[in-house]
Motif scaffolding. Structure first.
Motif, PDB file in Angstrom:
ATOM      1  N   LYS B  98       0.698  -0.871   0.037  1.00  0.00           N
ATOM      2  CA  LYS B  98       0.349  -0.416  -0.127  1.00  0.00           C
ATOM      3  C   LYS B  98       0.895   0.712  -0.186  1.00  0.00           C
ATOM      4  CE  LYS B  98      -4.164  -2.235   1.848  1.00  0.00           C
ATOM      5  NZ  LYS B  98      -4.044  -2.674   3.963  1.00  0.00           N
ATOM      6  N   GLY B  99       2.346   0.796  -0.181  1.00  0.00           N
ATOM      7  CA  GLY B  99       3.368   1.933  -0.517  1.00  0.00           C
ATOM      8  C   GLY B  99       3.340   2.537   1.197  1.00  0.00           C
ATOM      9  N   ASP B 100       3.000   2.187   2.013  1.00  0.00           N
ATOM     10  CA  ASP B 100       3.652   2.685   3.356  1.00  0.00           C
ATOM     11  C   ASP B 100       5.216   2.011   3.682  1.00  0.00           C
ATOM     12  OD1 ASP B 100       4.684   3.520   6.269  1.00  0.00           O
ATOM     13  OD2 ASP B 100       2.566   1.904   6.998  1.00  0.00           O
ATOM     14  N   PHE B 101       6.669   2.185   4.306  1.00  0.00           N
ATOM     15  CA  PHE B 101       8.053   1.812   4.014  1.00  0.00           C
ATOM     16  C   PHE B 101       8.072   1.827   5.178  1.00  0.00           C
ATOM     17  CE2 PHE B 101       8.104   2.589  -0.413  1.00  0.00           C
ATOM     18  CZ  PHE B 101       6.799   1.648  -0.672  1.00  0.00           C
ATOM     19  N   ASP B 102       7.459   2.536   6.415  1.00  0.00           N
ATOM     20  CA  ASP B 102       7.846   3.202   7.931  1.00  0.00           C
ATOM     21  C   ASP B 102       7.521   1.541   8.708  1.00  0.00           C
ATOM     22  OD1 ASP B 102       9.681   4.404   8.514  1.00  0.00           O
ATOM     23  OD2 ASP B 102       7.485   5.985   8.015  1.00  0.00           O
ATOM     24  N   ILE B 103       8.095   0.694   8.689  1.00  0.00           N
ATOM     25  CA  ILE B 103       7.599  -0.849   9.084  1.00  0.00           C
ATOM     26  C   ILE B 103       9.475  -1.596   9.581  1.00  0.00           C
ATOM     27  CG2 ILE B 103       6.647  -2.382   9.342  1.00  0.00           C
ATOM     28  CD1 ILE B 103       5.270  -2.185   6.366  1.00  0.00           C
ATOM     29  N   HIS B 104       9.455  -1.423  10.158  1.00  0.00           N
ATOM     30  CA  HIS B 104      10.342  -2.003  10.786  1.00  0.00           C
ATOM     31  C   HIS B 104      10.188  -3.590  11.726  1.00  0.00           C
ATOM     32  CE1 HIS B 104      14.892  -2.495  11.502  1.00  0.00           C
ATOM     33  NE2 HIS B 104      14.530  -3.035  12.736  1.00  0.00           N
ATOM     34  N   LEU B 105      10.429  -4.211  11.115  1.00  0.00           N
ATOM     35  CA  LEU B 105      10.473  -5.855  11.794  1.00  0.00           C
ATOM     36  C   LEU B 105      11.668  -6.119  12.830  1.00  0.00           C
ATOM     37  CD1 LEU B 105       8.932  -8.068   9.048  1.00  0.00           C
ATOM     38  CD2 LEU B 105       7.892  -6.414  10.874  1.00  0.00           C
ATOM     39  N   PRO B 106      10.839  -6.739  14.177  1.00  0.00           N
ATOM     40  CA  PRO B 106      11.993  -7.005  15.135  1.00  0.00           C
ATOM     41  C   PRO B 106      12.884  -8.244  15.394  1.00  0.00           C
ATOM     42  CG  PRO B 106      10.367  -7.841  15.770  1.00  0.00           C
ATOM     43  CD  PRO B 106       9.701  -7.322  14.627  1.00  0.00           C
ATOM     44  N   GLU B 107      14.588  -7.664  14.334  1.00  0.00           N
ATOM     45  CA  GLU B 107      14.894  -8.679  14.106  1.00  0.00           C
ATOM     46  C   GLU B 107      15.511 -10.484  15.142  1.00  0.00           C
ATOM     47  OE1 GLU B 107      18.294  -7.695  11.814  1.00  0.00           O
ATOM     48  OE2 GLU B 107      16.603  -5.862  10.809  1.00  0.00           O
ATOM     49  N   GLY B 108      15.170  -9.868  16.180  1.00  0.00           N
ATOM     50  CA  GLY B 108      16.004 -10.601  16.997  1.00  0.00           C
ATOM     51  C   GLY B 108      16.890 -12.277  17.438  1.00  0.00           C
ATOM     52  N   PRO B 109      16.553 -13.107  17.361  1.00  0.00           N
ATOM     53  CA  PRO B 109      17.761 -13.976  17.122  1.00  0.00           C
ATOM     54  C   PRO B 109      17.812 -14.474  15.818  1.00  0.00           C
ATOM     55  CG  PRO B 109      15.845 -15.820  17.714  1.00  0.00           C
ATOM     56  CD  PRO B 109      15.510 -13.896  17.474  1.00  0.00           C
ATOM     57  N   LYS B 110      19.473 -14.982  15.602  1.00  0.00           N
ATOM     58  CA  LYS B 110      20.283 -15.248  13.860  1.00  0.00           C
ATOM     59  C   LYS B 110      19.815 -16.750  13.597  1.00  0.00           C
ATOM     60  CE  LYS B 110      23.460 -14.375  10.957  1.00  0.00           C
ATOM     61  NZ  LYS B 110      22.620 -14.169  10.311  1.00  0.00           N
ATOM     62  N   ASN B 111      18.054 -16.702  13.360  1.00  0.00           N
ATOM     63  CA  ASN B 111      17.659 -17.658  12.864  1.00  0.00           C
ATOM     64  C   ASN B 111      17.112 -17.491  11.066  1.00  0.00           C
ATOM     65  OD1 ASN B 111      15.542 -16.681  13.346  1.00  0.00           O
ATOM     66  ND2 ASN B 111      14.754 -17.807  15.347  1.00  0.00           N
ATOM     67  N   GLU B 112      16.621 -18.685  10.224  1.00  0.00           N
ATOM     68  CA  GLU B 112      15.792 -18.200   9.403  1.00  0.00           C
ATOM     69  C   GLU B 112      14.826 -17.393   9.443  1.00  0.00           C
ATOM     70  OE1 GLU B 112      16.780 -21.404  10.437  1.00  0.00           O
ATOM     71  OE2 GLU B 112      17.248 -22.336   9.170  1.00  0.00           O
ATOM     72  N   ILE B 113      13.964 -17.339  10.017  1.00  0.00           N
ATOM     73  CA  ILE B 113      13.443 -16.307  10.179  1.00  0.00           C
ATOM     74  C   ILE B 113      13.898 -14.735  10.839  1.00  0.00           C
ATOM     75  CG2 ILE B 113      11.240 -15.713  12.001  1.00  0.00           C
ATOM     76  CD1 ILE B 113      10.495 -17.622  10.120  1.00  0.00           C
ATOM     77  N   GLY B 114      15.136 -14.415  11.490  1.00  0.00           N
ATOM     78  CA  GLY B 114      15.257 -13.971  11.868  1.00  0.00           C
ATOM     79  C   GLY B 114      16.254 -12.882  10.664  1.00  0.00           C
ATOM     80  N   ASP B 115      17.033 -13.855   9.941  1.00  0.00           N
ATOM     81  CA  ASP B 115      17.088 -13.476   8.449  1.00  0.00           C
ATOM     82  C   ASP B 115      16.381 -12.723   8.023  1.00  0.00           C
ATOM     83  OD1 ASP B 115      19.758 -14.173   9.328  1.00  0.00           O
ATOM     84  OD2 ASP B 115      20.023 -16.228   8.175  1.00  0.00           O
ATOM     85  N   LEU B 116      15.270 -13.034   7.903  1.00  0.00           N
ATOM     86  CA  LEU B 116      14.165 -12.939   6.569  1.00  0.00           C
ATOM     87  C   LEU B 116      13.516 -11.556   6.716  1.00  0.00           C
ATOM     88  CD1 LEU B 116      12.709 -14.171   4.378  1.00  0.00           C
ATOM     89  CD2 LEU B 116      10.730 -15.130   5.891  1.00  0.00           C
ATOM     90  N   PHE B 117      13.527 -11.127   8.549  1.00  0.00           N
ATOM     91  CA  PHE B 117      12.733 -10.547   8.342  1.00  0.00           C
ATOM     92  C   PHE B 117      14.405  -9.237   8.653  1.00  0.00           C
ATOM     93  CE2 PHE B 117       9.696 -11.013  12.561  1.00  0.00           C
ATOM     94  CZ  PHE B 117       9.137 -11.653  11.392  1.00  0.00           C
ATOM     95  N   HIS B 118      15.696  -9.340   8.877  1.00  0.00           N
ATOM     96  CA  HIS B 118      16.630  -8.223   8.807  1.00  0.00           C
ATOM     97  C   HIS B 118      16.548  -8.502   6.758  1.00  0.00           C
ATOM     98  CE1 HIS B 118      20.421  -6.560   8.571  1.00  0.00           C
ATOM     99  NE2 HIS B 118      20.818  -7.927   7.619  1.00  0.00           N
ATOM    100  N   ALA B 119      16.494  -9.436   5.601  1.00  0.00           N
ATOM    101  CA  ALA B 119      16.310  -8.910   4.643  1.00  0.00           C
ATOM    102  C   ALA B 119      14.561  -8.252   4.359  1.00  0.00           C
ATOM    103  CB  ALA B 119      16.449  -9.854   3.651  1.00  0.00           C
ATOM    104  N   PHE B 120      13.908  -8.532   4.987  1.00  0.00           N
ATOM    105  CA  PHE B 120      12.806  -7.646   4.687  1.00  0.00           C
ATOM    106  C   PHE B 120      13.506  -5.969   5.293  1.00  0.00           C
ATOM    107  CE2 PHE B 120       9.015  -5.158   5.992  1.00  0.00           C
ATOM    108  CZ  PHE B 120       7.801  -5.356   5.414  1.00  0.00           C
ATOM    109  N   ASN B 121      13.704  -5.230   6.165  1.00  0.00           N
ATOM    110  CA  ASN B 121      13.545  -4.691   6.825  1.00  0.00           C
ATOM    111  C   ASN B 121      15.046  -3.830   5.798  1.00  0.00           C
ATOM    112  OD1 ASN B 121      12.428  -4.116   8.916  1.00  0.00           O
ATOM    113  ND2 ASN B 121      14.114  -5.219   9.657  1.00  0.00           N
ATOM    114  N   ASP B 122      15.729  -4.209   5.714  1.00  0.00           N
ATOM    115  CA  ASP B 122      16.453  -4.232   4.422  1.00  0.00           C
ATOM    116  C   ASP B 122      16.449  -3.568   3.014  1.00  0.00           C
ATOM    117  OD1 ASP B 122      19.124  -4.059   5.617  1.00  0.00           O
ATOM    118  OD2 ASP B 122      20.255  -6.163   4.561  1.00  0.00           O
ATOM    119  N   MET B 123      15.193  -4.175   2.773  1.00  0.00           N
ATOM    120  CA  MET B 123      13.999  -4.421   1.515  1.00  0.00           C
ATOM    121  C   MET B 123      13.272  -2.683   1.583  1.00  0.00           C
ATOM    122  SD  MET B 123      11.510  -6.068  -0.744  1.00  0.00           S
ATOM    123  CE  MET B 123      10.382  -5.485   0.901  1.00  0.00           C
ATOM    124  N   THR B 124      12.494  -2.456   2.850  1.00  0.00           N
ATOM    125  CA  THR B 124      11.558  -1.637   3.444  1.00  0.00           C
ATOM    126  C   THR B 124      13.414   0.644   3.441  1.00  0.00           C
ATOM    127  OG1 THR B 124      11.671  -2.175   5.851  1.00  0.00           O
ATOM    128  CG2 THR B 124       9.844  -2.836   4.020  1.00  0.00           C
TER     129      THR B 124
END
Lengths: 121, 375
Positions: B98-124
């Motif tokens: 919807k065009g809202d890029f003001d989101i930051h996901l909590p990255e948490g521990p370094k596992n697959e989900i953490g990496d995914l969140f990290h990549a998402f944060n980089d993208m936004t």
């Protein structure tokens, strides 16, 4: 001989207009900015004022508002002669009491004189 | 949503454990009851058999409870560590969509989900940067355009006024040749003023600041004035613009007179500009009322036409057909873009028929004022 005051900061445009007005048989007065313009309007009581909007210091809208507030000058017709031409500028000038709004680049000196004549009739 | 889901799972788990406890308790009760009941008369074999069955039932209940517990725990773990993050990611992606890029996901521990969140944060972060840049560039562009246009108009006015006064002989008498040259300079200067005005209008359209001041006007008068204003330029090219109109006067339209005049002028200007002189050369401006009672204005020329392949782009901003660029290097490619914007803003339509080398007919229609309520 009716006197016309032109408030215009661009020297060349002011001189051209003064020359054109004199050729057309008017007494022409020039003012570089709003302060000088208001002073001259109060002192000389011109029959009409040509007013630019982009001026150093006080802008044309403020000058127009001042002229319309003062008893000595509020009955003098004011014609806006500017290169701003957005609808909101035109509306604002009309609201403040300008009788005509001319965009410099779209009118020849002859056409401006015609407008002045028809307003002063 | 997330909290209520977790509470639901915990509740479910507690329910399983509670039910398990009841099963175990009941099973034990049943076992002892049976044992006591059957004790006096039953043989040891029977007693043993009874006991074995009871123990089996009890063990069955215990195993069932354990299974339910393990299932519950598995479900809880799956939800907490996989489903919830995926749900979070899904909601975040919906926001991005919807065009809202003001989101930051909590990255948490370094596992697959953490990496995914990290990549998402980089993208936004990157998207946000691009968006901010785009907004900034657009603002700079429109500031620059309107500043340039306003700043250009002042010297252009000075040139215009000087030329007029020179041509009218107010600065002394001119020779014929001087007059001719000054007239040509004047035409160029007027052209430049038109381009600057068009640029200003286009900037305002882009900013949503192109305001219309509508009232009841006669489209016939507007068309007549536009034709008159180009008759001189046409005459210089040995062309004539013919105005065709119905015998009875047409109903008025509800329109911004100045802008509509600009639209008609742009169409006529193109016709004059792109028609070469010759025995068959003709420009016709026709105003009429069609079957829907809309008022139609058609500008027909025998000019260079528009190549088939480029016809789809004719109304685009800054677009100029290749053959038009060859004939005239000075056009801005803004005229028809403005025509389309102005006509459509008045609830009208604009279209054309064109053949390269044969000519073009541009037509627009506007609803007449009777269809407007309150007019």
């Amino acid at each position: 001989m009716a006197k016309i005051l032109i408030i215009e900061d661009d020297k060349f445009l002011r001189e051209l207009m003064i020359k054109k007005l004199e050729t057309a048989g008017y007494g022409a007065l020039g003012a570089v900015d709003g302060e000088e313009g208001i002073k001259k309007a109060q002192k000389e009581r011109p029959a009409l004022i040509l007013l630019d909007l982009v001026l150093p210091g006080m802008d044309g809208f403020e000058v127009l508002a001042k002229l319309k507030q003062e008893k000595a000058t509020n009955s003098i017709p004011v014609v806006i002669l500017s290169n701003l031409g957005q609808q909101e500028d035109i509306d604002k000038a009309a609201q403040l009491g300008a009788v005509e709004y001319l965009i410099k680049a779209n009118f020849t000196p002859g056409e401006i004189i015609e407008k002045i004549k028809s307003i002063m009739k | 949503m997330r909290i209520s889901l977790r509470a639901f799972i915990l509740g479910l788990l507690a329910f399983f454990v509670f039910m398990g406890g009841i099963f175990v308790y009941l099973a034990t009760q049943v076992f002892y009851h049976n044992l006591l009941q059957s004790a006096p008369e039953n043989t040891p074999e029977e007693l043993l058999r009874e006991a074995t069955i009871s123990i089996a039932i009890q063990q069955g209940f215990i195993i069932l409870t354990m299974l339910l517990l393990v299932g519950g725990i598995l479900f809880f773990v799956l939800t907490a560590f996989v489903l919830t993050p995926i749900r979070k990611l899904h909601a975040a992606f919906e926001k991005v969509g919807k065009g809202d890029f003001d989101i930051h996901l909590p990255e948490g521990p370094k596992n697959e989900i953490g990496d995914l969140f990290h990549a998402f944060n980089d993208m936004t972060a990157r998207l946000k940067h691009v968006k901010e840049r785009e907004v900034l560039v657009n603002r700079m562009k429109s500031d620059f355009l309107s500043l340039a246009a306003h700043q250009l108009r002042t010297p252009l006015s000075a040139i215009k006024w000087t030329l007029h006064m020179l041509i009218e002989g107010e600065m002394g008498k001119l020779t014929k040749k001087q007059g001719e040259f000054l007239s040509k300079t004047q035409t160029s200067n007027e052209r430049l003023i038109r381009i600057v005005n068009d640029l200003l209008d286009v900037t305002r359209i882009g900013e949503g600041q192109y305001l219309y001041k509508q009232k009841l006007v006669s489209l016939e008068d507007i068309v007549r004035r536009a034709v008159e204003s180009y008759q001189e330029e046409a005459r210089r090219k040995k062309l004539k613009i013919v105005l065709v109109k119905p015998p009875d006067s047409l109903p008025p339209v509800f329109a911004d007179e100045e802008k509509l005049q600009l639209a008609v002028q742009n169409l006529i200007s193109n016709a004059v500009q792109y028609t070469r002189q010759g025995p068959a050369a003709a420009i016709e401006v026709k105003i009429s009322q069609n079957a829907n009672r809309d008022i139609e204005v058609a500008v027909q020329d025998t000019g260079i036409g528009i190549p088939d392949k480029q016809q789809a782009r004719v109304f685009e901003r800054f677009f100029r057909a290749s053959n038009a660029r060859r004939v005239d290097t000075e056009g801005s490619g803004l005229g028809l873009y403005l025509v389309k914007n102005i006509v459509e803003a008045h609830g009208g339509k604009v279209w054309f028929v064109s053949k390269e080398g044969k000519g073009s007919t541009f037509t627009f229609s506007l609803p007449c004022a009777k269809t407007f309520p309150g007019s």
